[in-house]
Design an enzyme around this catalytic site. Structure first.
Site, PDB file in Angstrom:
ATOM      1  N   LYS A   1      20.644   7.762 -60.524  1.00 27.14           N
ATOM      2  CA  LYS A   1      20.419   8.904 -59.587  1.00 27.14           C
ATOM      3  C   LYS A   1      20.427  10.374 -60.764  1.00 27.14           C
ATOM      4  CE  LYS A   1      23.697  11.926 -56.997  1.00 27.14           C
ATOM      5  NZ  LYS A   1      24.707  11.669 -55.975  1.00 27.14           N
TER       6      LYS A   1
HETATM    7  C1  R5P Z   1      28.073  14.492 -57.566  1.00 25.77           C
HETATM    8  O1  R5P Z   1      28.422  14.087 -58.897  1.00 25.77           O
HETATM    9  C2  R5P Z   1      27.993  13.980 -56.442  1.00 25.77           C
HETATM   10  O2  R5P Z   1      27.854  12.611 -56.975  1.00 25.77           O
HETATM   11  C3  R5P Z   1      27.008  14.200 -55.606  1.00 25.77           C
HETATM   12  O3  R5P Z   1      26.957  12.989 -54.926  1.00 25.77           O
HETATM   13  C4  R5P Z   1      25.605  14.569 -55.971  1.00 25.77           C
HETATM   14  O4  R5P Z   1      25.930  15.617 -56.643  1.00 25.77           O
HETATM   15  C5  R5P Z   1      24.722  14.544 -54.970  1.00 25.77           C
HETATM   16  O5  R5P Z   1      25.018  15.510 -54.073  1.00 25.77           O
HETATM   17  P1  R5P Z   1      24.130  16.734 -53.673  1.00 25.77           P
HETATM   18  O6  R5P Z   1      23.083  16.618 -52.926  1.00 25.77           O
HETATM   19  O7  R5P Z   1      24.967  17.794 -53.160  1.00 25.77           O
HETATM   20  O8  R5P Z   1      23.708  17.389 -55.089  1.00 25.77           O
END
Ligand code: R5P
Length: 275
Positions: free
Chosen positions: A172
């Site tokens: 991710k």
């Molecule tokens: C951050 O470390 C978290 O794992 C979140 O899941 C990630 O940032 C994704 O969330 P967002 O779309 O709010 O950035």
């Protein structure tokens, strides 16, 4: 690839479309009661039916998600510091046996490449992959970004590739200019994080661009649960990811579906941090 591992991965990335909409609600593990997630159960319940998987911690899973109706779970298994500390100083926080007991589809751990703790982060990833492989549990590596790190293609490609080299099954990362370079040089599927809250149309554009440039899906949090209408927003995101909708078509879905209900983020007691 091991049967169990393949089966779990196909619960996340939908075989029909080859894409995925992951709902990230793990923010509290370092941000505390994040705006929109103050009462996690209330936020998650109406969204869960639209998510191909939920990314969250075991604490929120156990307290705020019903086992009878939960979509596949991507369990956050790293943690340690809060937003007030050195973010990169994470360790593995969940035993693989507990992840298995929770019937997870995958485990997720952050690596902060370029941080003071990068070696420890990367070796923790390798350890998690070793443990996951033993039980057929895939690992999602989160290419996290420390406070002073730049989210550009050079840095994100470096982090994604290192994660894949260590055996992560999915990665991710954040969207950036020249995002295609990040995807093309990463040999495992890449999902894109939403990042901090932006206007709905901008977030949809980002999701559209990321998919067009090769992302296998989104792992989106704040741009869904902090939206004016989270349920309408996740449906619009789904249209882009799974139905090849254009940004205008998706925005129309958002606008039409938008209800009069007040979004959870408007309770006003949660924190908003520029992480
Ligand atoms: C951050 O470390 C978290 O794992 C979140 O899941 C990630 O940032 C994704 O969330 P967002 O779309 O709010 O950035």
């Amino acid at each position: 690839m091991d049967w169990g591992l393949k089966n779990r991965l196909s619960r996340i990335v939908q075989p029909k479309t080859g894409k995925t909409v992951m709902l990230a609600v793990d923010h509290g593990y370092f941000l505390g009661p994040t705006s929109g997630l103050e009462v996690a159960r209330e936020t998650i319940k109406p969204l869960a039916v639209w998510a191909d998987s939920l990314m969250l911690t075991r604490g929120i899973l156990r307290t705020s998600v019903d086992p009878e109706t939960a979509p596949p779970i991507v369990l956050r298994v790293s943690g340690g510091p809060s937003i007030l500390g050195e973010l990169s100083n994470e360790g593995i926080s969940v035993a693989m046996e507990d992840a298995m007991r929770l019937n997870v589809a995958a485990c997720a751990l952050s690596i902060f490449v370029g941080s003071p703790h990068e070696k420890e982060n990367i070796l923790n990833l390798a350890r998690l992959v070793n443990e996951g492989t033993r039980y057929g549990i895939p690992v999602l590596a989160v290419t996290a970004v420390g406070k002073d790190m730049k989210r550009d293609a050079r840095y994100l490609a470096l982090a994604c590739r290192i994660a894949a080299e260590q055996g992560a099954h999915m990665v991710k990362t954040y969207y950036c200019e020249e995002f295609e370079k990040v995807v093309q040089t990463c040999p495992v599927p890449v999902v894109v994080a939403g990042g901090k809250k932006t206007p709905e149309k901008e977030a949809l554009q980002m999701a559209y661009d990321a998919i067009k440039l090769g992302a296998v899906g989104v792992d989106m949090g704040r741009n869904i649960f902090q939206s004016d209408d989270p349920v309408a927003m996740i449906q619009a995101v789904r249209a882009i990811v799974h139905k090849k909708a254009t940004v205008n078509e998706a925005y129309e879905i958002f606008s039409k579906t938008k209800s009069k209900k007040q979004a959870p983020s408007k309770t006003g007691v949660g924190n908003t941090w520029e992480d």
